[in-house]
Design an enzyme around this catalytic site. Structure first.
Site, PDB file in Angstrom:
ATOM      1  N   HIS A   1       0.842  -1.198   0.000  1.00 32.28           N
ATOM      2  CA  HIS A   1       0.000   0.000   0.000  1.00 32.28           C
ATOM      3  C   HIS A   1       0.872   1.241   0.000  1.00 32.28           C
ATOM      4  O   HIS A   1       2.019   1.213   0.452  1.00 32.28           O
ATOM      5  CB  HIS A   1      -0.918   0.005   1.225  1.00 32.28           C
ATOM      6  CG  HIS A   1      -1.838  -1.174   1.263  1.00 32.28           C
ATOM      7  ND1 HIS A   1      -2.959  -1.275   0.473  1.00 32.28           N
ATOM      8  CD2 HIS A   1      -1.771  -2.338   1.965  1.00 32.28           C
ATOM      9  CE1 HIS A   1      -3.547  -2.432   0.699  1.00 32.28           C
ATOM     10  NE2 HIS A   1      -2.855  -3.097   1.599  1.00 32.28           N
ATOM     11  N   CYS A   2       0.294   2.345  -0.455  1.00 32.45           N
ATOM     12  CA  CYS A   2       0.995   3.624  -0.464  1.00 32.45           C
ATOM     13  C   CYS A   2       1.327   4.010   0.975  1.00 32.45           C
ATOM     14  O   CYS A   2       0.472   3.869   1.841  1.00 32.45           O
ATOM     15  CB  CYS A   2       0.109   4.690  -1.097  1.00 32.45           C
ATOM     16  SG  CYS A   2       0.938   6.259  -1.313  1.00 32.45           S
ATOM     17  N   PRO A   3       2.520   4.512   1.336  1.00 31.67           N
ATOM     18  CA  PRO A   3       3.600   4.834   0.398  1.00 31.67           C
ATOM     19  C   PRO A   3       4.633   3.726   0.232  1.00 31.67           C
ATOM     20  O   PRO A   3       5.656   3.937  -0.405  1.00 31.67           O
ATOM     21  CB  PRO A   3       4.257   6.045   1.065  1.00 31.67           C
ATOM     22  CG  PRO A   3       4.177   5.721   2.525  1.00 31.67           C
ATOM     23  CD  PRO A   3       2.892   4.943   2.711  1.00 31.67           C
TER      24      PRO A   3
ATOM     25  N   GLU B   1      -4.234   3.917  -6.594  1.00 25.71           N
ATOM     26  CA  GLU B   1      -3.119   4.724  -6.084  1.00 25.71           C
ATOM     27  C   GLU B   1      -1.746   4.285  -6.620  1.00 25.71           C
ATOM     28  O   GLU B   1      -0.991   5.132  -7.111  1.00 25.71           O
ATOM     29  CB  GLU B   1      -3.112   4.668  -4.550  1.00 25.71           C
ATOM     30  CG  GLU B   1      -3.121   6.039  -3.943  1.00 25.71           C
ATOM     31  CD  GLU B   1      -3.363   5.998  -2.439  1.00 25.71           C
ATOM     32  OE1 GLU B   1      -3.745   7.033  -1.916  1.00 25.71           O
ATOM     33  OE2 GLU B   1      -3.183   4.922  -1.807  1.00 25.71           O
TER      34      GLU B   1
END
Lengths: 74, 271
Positions: free
Chosen positions: A12-14, A41
């Site tokens: 997942h981001c970041p 994203e």
């Protein structure tokens, strides 16, 4: 000039771009990195961040389902 | 190369994301050895931010114990720490922020006869002390040993800092000798707004990380001063002086000196 692959479809981001940066740091200048990532994203952020930070994004291609491949040259 | 664990990648992700730091910069931070002199108002934020940043080895020097009157600004210590050696209390906070860092404690005051042995093992030194004799001692030792350091001082609502790198202006290029003992009040006599320590200390921590990673321009040949009453910040250009008594062409300061301390300084050391 070697080609390397990185699967960040579970990240997942970041951490998606953090993992991408780690791999880019580990390979030689001029090498190619193929990054597998998901839509949303990661797909919108990773190629943009890579370009912003001076890497060359060669292509973005659809692999299957929601998975895409971003090809980056260091 | 760059064998970061999942935990480290996550912990330092905001550094790694920065274009100017990245994995390479974080690796330099992990390899770095920084000495923080003083675990007080300035040393507290410096040591905490450097630990949080993942500086691999952090030395911390202080011979004092935590006093209740310290807690208004020395945020590395807490109320139950009153009476404990400051270096022990500081180490505990630092390792609880980041267990990856190695903290080396020196429960002693800096003197002409121990300073060179202590600074020898470090890449960068941070002056977080509160009196002129030790500030000159740190400057002289670092210039003689070729060690870069960050100078910092605070009083009342004001702060000043610069960064020394060999070849650039040193403290004695700006101020030849310490003021006479008791001519200038210390924080313990004149008071200081606690948050000023945080303002100045975090600038010193940022300079340390900039030096380690090579990012940006350091406060070399520049004395940064601020007054928090008006929030005016000034950068004064300073130059290495040919007639500096320490780093000039004909130095008169050729060995380390323990200058006389003010009465209040000595009293505060006993606490």
């Amino acid at each position: 000039m070697a080609t390397h692959t990185l699967d960040i479809t579970k990240e997942h981001c970041p951490m998606t771009f953090v993992k991408t940066k780690l791999k880019l740091a580990q390979i030689a200048d001029g090498d190619i990195l193929e990054v597998l990532l998901t839509e949303g994203e990661p797909l919108s952020n990773v190629p943009r961040s890579a370009t912003e930070q001076g890497y060359k994004v060669l292509s973005v291609t659809h692999v299957e389902g929601n998975i895409h491949k971003v090809t980056i040259q260091k | 190369m760059f064998d970061f664990t999942e935990e480290e990648l996550n912990r330092y992700s905001r550094h790694i994301l920065l274009k100017d730091v990245g994995v390479e910069g974080q690796e330099k931070i992990r390899e770095a050895k920084v000495l923080v002199i003083g675990a007080g108002g300035l040393g507290a934020p410096v040591a905490m931010y450097l630990a949080a940043a993942g500086v691999g080895t952090i030395g911390i020097v202080d011979g004092d114990v935590v006093d209740l009157s310290n807690l208004q600004r020395q945020i590395i210590h807490t109320t139950p720490d009153v009476g404990r050696p400051k270096v022990e209390s500081a180490k505990e906070t630092m390792t609880s922020i980041n267990p990856n860092v190695k903290v080396v404690t020196y429960q002693d005051f800096l003197r002409a006869d121990n300073v060179l042995d202590i600074v020898r093992d470090y890449d960068f030194v941070v002056d977080g002390t509160d009196n002129f004799p030790v500030k000159f001692l740190i400057n002289d030792a670092c210039v003689m040993a070729g060690k870069p350091f960050s100078h910092g001082g605070i009083l009342r609502f004001e702060g000043q800092t610069f960064t020394y790198v060999p070849g650039h202006a040193c403290y004695r290029c700006m101020f030849k000798t310490p003021p006479p003992a008791n001519a200038v009040p210390t924080c313990s006599q004149a008071g200081v707004l606690g948050a000023i320590a945080g303002m100045l200390g975090t600038i010193q921590a940022a300079e340390t990380l900039k030096y380690i990673t090579g990012v940006g321009e350091l406060l070399t040949d520049k004395l940064l001063t601020f007054n928090a009453k008006t929030m005016d910040f000034r950068k004064i250009n300073v130059r290495r002086r040919d007639n500096c008594p320490l780093c000039g062409q004909n130095p008169t300061v050729t060995e380390l000196i323990d200058y006389e301390q003010g009465v209040c300084d000595l009293a505060s050391h006993k606490n």
